[in-house]
Design a protein around this motif. Structure first.
Motif, short mmCIF file in Angstrom:
data_model
loop_
_atom_site.label_atom_id
_atom_site.label_comp_id
_atom_site.label_asym_id
_atom_site.label_seq_id
_atom_site.Cartn_x
_atom_site.Cartn_y
_atom_site.Cartn_z
N ALA A 116 42.30 33.50 30.75
CA ALA A 116 43.08 33.68 29.53
C ALA A 116 42.90 35.09 28.99
CB ALA A 116 42.64 32.66 28.48
N THR A 117 41.73 35.68 29.27
CA THR A 117 41.41 37.04 28.85
C THR A 117 40.62 37.72 29.97
OG1 THR A 117 39.39 36.23 27.77
CG2 THR A 117 41.34 36.48 26.38
N PRO A 118 40.53 39.04 29.98
CA PRO A 118 39.75 39.72 31.02
C PRO A 118 38.28 39.29 30.99
CG PRO A 118 41.17 41.27 29.91
CD PRO A 118 41.26 40.00 29.12
N ASN A 119 37.68 39.21 32.18
CA ASN A 119 36.28 38.80 32.29
C ASN A 119 35.33 40.00 32.17
OD1 ASN A 119 36.03 35.78 33.03
ND2 ASN A 119 37.71 36.48 34.32
N GLU A 133 32.69 38.02 25.18
CA GLU A 133 33.71 37.28 24.44
C GLU A 133 34.85 36.85 25.35
OE1 GLU A 133 31.20 39.64 21.92
OE2 GLU A 133 32.53 40.29 23.55
N GLY A 134 35.26 37.75 26.26
CA GLY A 134 36.32 37.40 27.21
C GLY A 134 35.91 36.25 28.11
N LYS A 135 34.68 36.28 28.58
CA LYS A 135 34.19 35.19 29.44
C LYS A 135 34.11 33.88 28.67
CE LYS A 135 31.48 38.27 32.41
NZ LYS A 135 30.12 38.65 32.88
N ASP A 171 34.82 31.20 33.89
CA ASP A 171 34.93 32.65 33.96
C ASP A 171 34.77 33.08 35.42
OD1 ASP A 171 32.20 32.76 34.59
OD2 ASP A 171 31.60 33.06 32.52
N ASN A 210 36.00 32.92 26.21
CA ASN A 210 37.35 32.38 26.05
C ASN A 210 37.91 31.83 27.35
OD1 ASN A 210 38.14 32.75 23.21
ND2 ASN A 210 37.79 34.92 23.62
N ASN A 211 37.40 32.29 28.48
CA ASN A 211 37.86 31.77 29.78
C ASN A 211 37.18 30.45 30.13
OD1 ASN A 211 39.72 33.80 30.32
ND2 ASN A 211 38.18 35.13 31.25
N LYS A 224 39.56 30.99 18.68
CA LYS A 224 39.32 32.12 19.58
C LYS A 224 37.94 32.72 19.32
CE LYS A 224 41.09 36.69 20.88
NZ LYS A 224 42.11 37.74 20.60
#
Length: 456
Positions: free
Chosen positions: A436-439, A443-445, A391, A447-448, A122
């Motif tokens: 998978a996570t908010p954009n 970091e969220g982007k 993302d 993980n997407n 992650k």
């Protein structure tokens, strides 16, 4: 007698001019900086003429490279205040700058056949300086020196140019678990001096990092524990760089030290490298590009609470020497490909990276692809669907198409480079439709931007 006097006069003038130099921190003054460097090189030429007679008696130890060739090389890599970045619908600079080389050819997936690095499961921190203005020191960092965000001609995105001797601390890194990976790009100026200090990556435990980070270099009773990984380029004209490794029980004394030559950091033909650090409990692996510098089974102390990462610059020999860092990426967790794919039926990874606006797989993805191919080889009856995700940046139709093309590229690589039968591989692309996570954060982007393998 007159020759000796003339040499002494030139050296004295050089010293006086050197003291009057001003380090330019604003990219708007890049042209002025280049003019100053050019003037300094003229002085160097005069000094060279004086040293020529001295060198005849001691061989070529202090001979310098041809200045004209150096000027041509140096012009290939300069800070550009006006250059702007364009990213594709899926990639931020953190995914698009790896292994950028000013003059050397682009590596291929197969050229990384010995690269076994697998990033953490992650992504918890991404730093590409996209939120910072050119010429500013980055808002999420601290230092006891100086620095500024710049662009470099021939590369994409933004870089942090490290100022003179000091410590550079990313304040957003607050805890490092027993399994993590740290990646970043490291660059130097094209004529980096052999006599300038190395750049050291510090991974340590500090009681109060925000207050005591600047004391890393000077022991003051801080009782810091940790590791220090030093990287030094070859210097202009050199064949290979060097790396150093220290473990500290406190800052006063290193209890373990090791030095090693590395072929992956040469000047001037290879000024940009990808550094990858991998911790698995007590084990440390360090890579420079695809070259594994160290694989040490007992480098990390399990009793140490590692909560601090910083970069320590030991100082520059010349005014124009500079280190640059970019695309820092911290990921945590130890991916368990076999268990998740075979037992749980699905494995997702952010470790397969692609070129900007392209389905071309980056060579540093080799370790992840090799790990997946091993699982498929050992479980020959298993079939999987490869699903690409992006993302939410850019056009959703373009993202969907790109994700589909990238899943096809992964299928092709597994078949062509790792011998997996294509009949066992299906592909699909979901674009930005299944985050998978908010954009909302880098970091969220990150993980997407992933590739999923679903057991059929």
């Amino acid at each position: 007698m007159y020759k000796k006097i003339s040499i002494l006069v030139v050296l004295t003038c050089c010293a006086l001019i050197s003291k009057s130099q001003i380090r330019i921190n604003q990219p708007s003054r890049v042209v002025e900086r280049q003019a100053e460097n050019r003037a300094n090189r003229k002085v160097d030429q005069a000094v060279d003429k004086g040293f020529d007679k001295v060198e005849e008696g001691i061989g070529s130890l202090f001979k310098k490279k041809d200045k004209k060739a150096n000027e041509e090389t140096n012009s290939k890599k300069v800070e550009s205040a006006d250059k702007t970045k364009t990213s594709d619908a899926d990639n931020t600079p953190s995914e698009s700058n790896s292994n950028t080389s000013v003059t050397s050819g682009k590596p291929t997936l197969i050229s990384y056949s010995k690269f076994d690095f697998i990033p953490g499961e992650k992504v918890v921190a991404v730093e590409d300086f996209s939120q910072d203005a050119i010429g500013d020191f980055p808002a999420k960092w601290n230092t006891n020196s100086s620095g500024e965000v710049v662009t470099i001609a021939g590369t994409e995105g933004k870089w942090l140019m490290l100022g003179p001797e000091g410590v550079f601390y990313p304040e957003f890194v607050k805890q490092l678990p027993e399994n993590f990976t740290l990646e970043f790009n490291l660059a130097t100026t094209s004529e980096f001096s052999f006599y300038s200090g190395s750049l050291r990556t510090v991974i340590a435990e500090l009681a109060d990092p925000a207050k005591t980070f600047s004391n890393w270099k000077w022991y003051d009773g801080n009782k810091a524990k940790g590791l220090e990984l030093g990287l030094h380029p070859s210097g202009a004209g050199g064949n290979q760089g060097s790396a150093s490794f220290d473990i500290f029980e406190n800052q006063a004394e290193s209890i373990m030290k090791n030095d090693k030559n590395i072929p992956a950091f040469r000047i001037p033909d290879h000024n940009v490298v990808k550094v990858s650090i991998w911790r698995q409990k007590t084990r440390l692996r360090l890579y420079v590009d695809d070259f594994k510098v160290w694989d040490l089974p007992r480098a990390f102390n399990p009793a140490t609470n590692y909560n601090f990462i910083a970069f320590s610059n030991q100082g520059y020999h010349r005014e124009e020497d500079r280190f640059y860092i970019s695309n820092l990426r911290l990921a945590v967790g130890a991916p368990d490909t076999r268990s998740k794919l075979i037992t749980e039926g699905k494995f997702s990874t952010t470790g397969i990276l692609f070129d900007v606006n392209s389905a071309t797989i980056k060579p540093e993805s080799f370790g992840v692809l090799k790990d997946i191919s091993n699982v498929l080889t050992e479980n020959s009856a298993v079939k999987v669907k490869i699903i690409g995700h992006t993302d939410a940046d850019g056009d959703d139709v373009a993202n969907l198409s790109l994700s589909q093309k990238r899943s096809e590229s992964v299928k092709e690589a597994l078949s062509k480079d790792f011998g997996i039968d294509k009949s066992r591989l299906e592909t699909d692309g979901k674009g930005e439709s299944q985050p998978a996570t908010p954009n909302t954060t880098p970091e969220g982007k990150a993980n997407n931007r992933r590739v999923e393998f679903v057991k059929l």
